[in-house]
Design an enzyme around this catalytic site. Sequence first.
Site, PDB file in Angstrom:
ATOM      1  N   ASN A 177     -15.578  -1.642   2.651  1.00  0.00           N
ATOM      2  CA  ASN A 177     -15.193  -2.868   3.356  1.00  0.00           C
ATOM      3  C   ASN A 177     -16.274  -3.351   4.310  1.00  0.00           C
ATOM      4  OD1 ASN A 177     -12.812  -3.337   2.063  1.00  0.00           O
ATOM      5  ND2 ASN A 177     -11.508  -2.450   3.636  1.00  0.00           N
TER       6      ASN A 177
ATOM      7  N   SER B  24      -7.888   0.384   6.539  1.00  0.00           N
ATOM      8  CA  SER B  24      -9.024  -0.189   5.815  1.00  0.00           C
ATOM      9  C   SER B  24     -10.254  -0.346   6.712  1.00  0.00           C
ATOM     10  CB  SER B  24      -8.654  -1.575   5.271  1.00  0.00           C
ATOM     11  OG  SER B  24      -7.518  -1.516   4.453  1.00  0.00           O
TER      12      SER B  24
ATOM     13  N   MET C 186       0.820  -1.209   0.000  1.00  0.00           N
ATOM     14  CA  MET C 186       0.000   0.000   0.000  1.00  0.00           C
ATOM     15  C   MET C 186       0.854   1.259   0.000  1.00  0.00           C
ATOM     16  SD  MET C 186      -3.072  -0.857  -0.402  1.00  0.00           S
ATOM     17  CE  MET C 186      -3.573   0.862  -0.407  1.00  0.00           C
TER      18      MET C 186
ATOM     19  N   GLU D 246      -1.725  -2.930   9.613  1.00  0.00           N
ATOM     20  CA  GLU D 246      -3.127  -2.725  10.017  1.00  0.00           C
ATOM     21  C   GLU D 246      -3.349  -3.210  11.449  1.00  0.00           C
ATOM     22  OE1 GLU D 246      -7.203  -1.551   8.738  1.00  0.00           O
ATOM     23  OE2 GLU D 246      -5.150  -0.902   8.514  1.00  0.00           O
TER      24      GLU D 246
ATOM     25  N   LYS E 199      -0.598   1.963  14.663  1.00  0.00           N
ATOM     26  CA  LYS E 199      -1.022   3.234  14.085  1.00  0.00           C
ATOM     27  C   LYS E 199      -1.064   4.344  15.143  1.00  0.00           C
ATOM     28  CE  LYS E 199      -3.467   1.091  10.228  1.00  0.00           C
ATOM     29  NZ  LYS E 199      -2.561   1.511   9.176  1.00  0.00           N
TER      30      LYS E 199
ATOM     31  N   HIS F 259      -8.409   6.239   2.426  1.00  0.00           N
ATOM     32  CA  HIS F 259      -8.354   4.800   2.205  1.00  0.00           C
ATOM     33  C   HIS F 259      -8.179   4.517   0.717  1.00  0.00           C
ATOM     34  CE1 HIS F 259     -10.532   0.670   2.236  1.00  0.00           C
ATOM     35  NE2 HIS F 259      -9.231   0.525   2.271  1.00  0.00           N
TER      36      HIS F 259
END
Length: 425
Positions: free
Chosen positions: A205, A134, A28, A107, A112, A155
């Site tokens: 999602n 996500s 990503m 993730e 984070k 995103h």
Amino acid sequence: RAVSKVPGLDAGKAKDIRTAGVIGGGTMGSGITLSMLFAGLPVTMVERNEEQAARGRANVEKVLDDGVARGKYDQAYRDKLANELYTITTDFNALSDCDLIIEAAFEDMEVKKGVFTTLDKVAKPGAILASNTSYLDINQIAAMTSRPESVLGLHFFSPAHIMKLLEIVVADKTSPEALATGFALAKRLGKTGARAGVCDGFIGNRILERYLRIAAHMVEEGTSPYAIDKAVVDFGYPMGPHQMGDLAGLDIGFMARKRRIAEGYKGRYAFDYLDWLAEQGRFGQKTGRGCYIYPAGARKGIEDPEFLAAIDDIRRKKGIAQKPELSADEIMRRYMAAMINEGAKVVEEGIALRPLDVDVVMLAGYGSPRYRGGPMKYADMRGLDKVLADIREFAEDDPDFWKPAKLIEDLVAKGQNFSSLNGAE
């Protein structure tokens, strides 16, 4: 065009983005970096150590070299992007002059939170701080800073330099300036920006999780995953849910499910057959085996009898009564109804502003067939009353999963449809 007309967007002035930072050089992070490089934005990428930094540069340069080999641009352009506009470092302080910083780290909420705690110290006043998460709660991430008004979700979809969708996720304290900057960035990158609110999975999602769940229910009750994929492809999607999982990496969904279980997930759980694959280290195309087998790096998979045998074994152990395999039409009635019902709930809760936002997200990011107009438009074309009748029929077997969205019930009762909520499109 209508998706970019967001109420209140004019209240903020987009910031001028002259330099950008990206944290993380994986799939990503490198894709986001390339997306901005191709738009002429100078990018500083930060990785945690020299080994990861080398890998991050290699990820970026591999795509640039491939572009030269395919004749998309010349070596001079490639060298300008790789050497003049792009730098990579292990020092967070190198981001101190960036106007926009996008975090694309692992993730995991704690990871984070740590990144944003650091960013709050090094980023200049007024810089926009964005997370590419996500699923995770942007409000919790923003709370790690002294400037939550400057934080939002951006995103991107993989591969980020190719996929056109950019979900712009608005947290509770995100300022109009930050929101306007997100939409301006989408336009600059040649992407379709769609505003989303905070929930687990945002718009796309969250709906994805729902139709993956109904696919898992169908597999558990006796329908082959390969029959489901074929029905979905024949309906107009570029690939079925199990093919998509193999492409994205089955480890990603596995981690997301483990997180939900740790957070106290309740209700029916039918993903045991996909968990079995992940536990075997079968993550899809990148490992050569997933739901399908990919011989010698092939992109198109072949069916795997061992996987089908494992599914049968799981069914027996769970004591699930087997139903006859569903026809393609029965598969798609369930698949689309699950998507439409959740899309309606997303609109009902204000996560998406209008049905058209759901349609654009599913068209631009999830392969919905364009000629069917996206799930909400498809529901209108088929007849919202028929979709509601399907949902009520399926609810007789599973009332928890198939609880109809109040929005659908209200619209049908009034003789209206989703298009009536879109305003002047």
